[in-house]
Design an enzyme around this catalytic site. Structure first.
Site, PDB file in Angstrom:
ATOM      1  N   SER A  99       0.828  -1.207   0.000  1.00  0.00           N
ATOM      2  CA  SER A  99       0.000   0.000   0.000  1.00  0.00           C
ATOM      3  C   SER A  99       0.860   1.254   0.000  1.00  0.00           C
ATOM      4  O   SER A  99       0.352   2.339  -0.280  1.00  0.00           O
ATOM      5  CB  SER A  99      -0.866   0.031   1.265  1.00  0.00           C
ATOM      6  OG  SER A  99      -1.627  -1.133   1.378  1.00  0.00           O
ATOM      7  N   HIS A 143      -1.574  -2.869  -6.746  1.00  0.00           N
ATOM      8  CA  HIS A 143      -2.227  -2.575  -5.461  1.00  0.00           C
ATOM      9  C   HIS A 143      -3.727  -2.818  -5.573  1.00  0.00           C
ATOM     10  O   HIS A 143      -4.446  -2.032  -6.195  1.00  0.00           O
ATOM     11  CB  HIS A 143      -1.910  -1.124  -5.063  1.00  0.00           C
ATOM     12  CG  HIS A 143      -2.496  -0.725  -3.744  1.00  0.00           C
ATOM     13  ND1 HIS A 143      -3.037   0.508  -3.490  1.00  0.00           N
ATOM     14  CD2 HIS A 143      -2.628  -1.432  -2.583  1.00  0.00           C
ATOM     15  CE1 HIS A 143      -3.472   0.567  -2.249  1.00  0.00           C
ATOM     16  NE2 HIS A 143      -3.242  -0.599  -1.681  1.00  0.00           N
ATOM     17  N   GLU A 155      -4.373  -0.441  -8.648  1.00  0.00           N
ATOM     18  CA  GLU A 155      -3.389   0.559  -9.069  1.00  0.00           C
ATOM     19  C   GLU A 155      -2.169  -0.198  -9.592  1.00  0.00           C
ATOM     20  O   GLU A 155      -1.639  -1.061  -8.890  1.00  0.00           O
ATOM     21  CB  GLU A 155      -2.961   1.439  -7.895  1.00  0.00           C
ATOM     22  CG  GLU A 155      -4.032   2.384  -7.387  1.00  0.00           C
ATOM     23  CD  GLU A 155      -3.537   3.251  -6.226  1.00  0.00           C
ATOM     24  OE1 GLU A 155      -3.691   4.471  -6.298  1.00  0.00           O
ATOM     25  OE2 GLU A 155      -3.006   2.703  -5.241  1.00  0.00           O
ATOM     26  N   ASN A 200      -4.220   5.963  -1.664  1.00  0.00           N
ATOM     27  CA  ASN A 200      -3.863   6.143  -0.252  1.00  0.00           C
ATOM     28  C   ASN A 200      -3.313   7.543   0.033  1.00  0.00           C
ATOM     29  O   ASN A 200      -3.413   8.026   1.158  1.00  0.00           O
ATOM     30  CB  ASN A 200      -2.871   5.072   0.207  1.00  0.00           C
ATOM     31  CG  ASN A 200      -3.592   3.775   0.548  1.00  0.00           C
ATOM     32  OD1 ASN A 200      -4.762   3.788   0.898  1.00  0.00           O
ATOM     33  ND2 ASN A 200      -2.902   2.654   0.425  1.00  0.00           N
TER      34      ASN A 200
END
Ligand SMILES: NC(=O)c1ccc[n+]([C@@H]2O[C@H](COP(=O)([O-])OP(=O)(O)OC[C@H]3O[C@@H](n4cnc5c(N)ncnc54)[C@H](O)[C@@H]3O)[C@@H](O)[C@H]2O)c1
Length: 286
Positions: A121, A142, A154, A193
């Site tokens: 992450s 991700h 991602e 994130n």
């Protein structure tokens, strides 16, 4: 480029379990590497139970369930991934632990066109590629939690990742797994994130400051902003230990105070209140 049929998954926690399930249901031959014998056995049981639930709900047929189970093998040795075309690392969010795995994958995965992907992450993909002889095949892929439900992945290439590896990862994730991809830069928190973590941490600071209780922080964002889940419930789903590691990695690089894990979160993790997986976080899960 030949289609990817042989996949490896390293790590069998919240995310690894989901990755194994979606790859097996998509028709890939999946070899799973857990951290120990007990972990491998637990992951095997959890896969069977999860597929049984899908079958009971009528989402898959009995034949699809049985075929998916038959496509997956469980073990503890990274050497068993030698013939894999796509390896997805999804172990604990720790730079040294992930670098150890990539050092071995670099040695054992034979196909020079194989993709070595991390589900990290927040750890820079460049830092994982830097311990390999060929960082060109190291990519970020991700996924989001829960993996069988969330459509986004991602794809992150470092400055050293080859275009062929990023393209191959995108093709596998979209064509084989049926997910949707955004390509993002190798920057702290990538894209999602980078936006989400400061928001989640603000919710914790707000709770700690007594602005509202946990129920109302979550109700505020679901009822007022149309979020499907409030920020504290989302933290419980992610795992408080996981998000602390993510925030620490993002803060280490960016020095952005918004990414530093709030004290309340650190204390909760110290007390073992890690969210849904422990039965208690900001909310309780009987
Ligand atoms: N939880 C989320 O919502 C979420 C979402 C997207 C990405 N991620 C990322 O996915 C990765 C895994 O997160 P998680 O939530 O599944 O964590 P988790 O704590 O549920 O599971 C981690 C697993 O890794 C295993 N492990 C540790 N070292 C290992 C090794 N050397 N070899 C094999 N297995 C090993 C542990 O035994 C554990 O089963 C992390 O990088 C995390 O940042 C998590």
């Amino acid at each position: 480029m030949t289609a990817i049929e042989r996949v490896g998954v390293v790590g069998t926690g919240t995310m690894g379990g989901g990755l194994v399930q979606v790859c097996a249901l998509a028709g890939a031959d999946v070899r799973v590497v857990a951290s120990g014998r007990a972990g491998a056995e637990r992951a095997e049981r959890r896969l069977a139970q999860s597929l049984d639930r899908q079958w009971a709900k009528g989402r898959i047929t009995e034949a699809e369930r049985n075929a998916a189970v038959a496509r997956v093998s469980f073990g503890t040795d990274l050497k068993s991934l030698a013939d894999r075309q796509f390896v997805l690392e999804s172990i604990t969010e720790s730079l040294p632990a992930k670098q150890d795995v990539f050092r071995v994958l670099d040695e054992v995965v034979e196909d020079p066109a194989a993709v070595l992907a991390s589900n990290t992450s927040s750890i820079p993909i460049a830092s994982l590629g830097s311990v390999t002889r060929d960082p060109g095949r190291v990519v970020g892929a991700h996924f989001f939690n829960p993996v069988p439900v969330m459509p986004l992945v991602e794809i992150i290439g470092s400055l050293c990742t080859s275009a062929a590896a990023s393209d191959r990862a995108e093709e596998f994730v979209t064509r084989t797994l049926g997910k949707q991809v955004i390509r993002v830069g190798d920057r702290p928190g990538f894209m999602v994130n980078a936006l989400l973590v400061p928001f989640l941490f603000s919710a914790v600071r707000m709770l700690d400051a007594g602005v509202a209780d946990a129920e109302d922080v979550d109700r505020g964002m679901t009822l007022g902003c149309g979020h499907p889940m409030g920020p504290l419930a989302l933290l419980d789903l992610i795992g408080l230990d996981v998000i602390v590691a993510v925030g620490e990695a993002m803060y280490a690089e960016s020095r952005d105070p918004a990414c530093a894990p709030p004290t309340l979160l650190l204390r909760m993790v110290e007390c073992g209140l890690t969210g849904r997986k422990s039965g208690r976080g900001f909310h309780t899960y009987p």
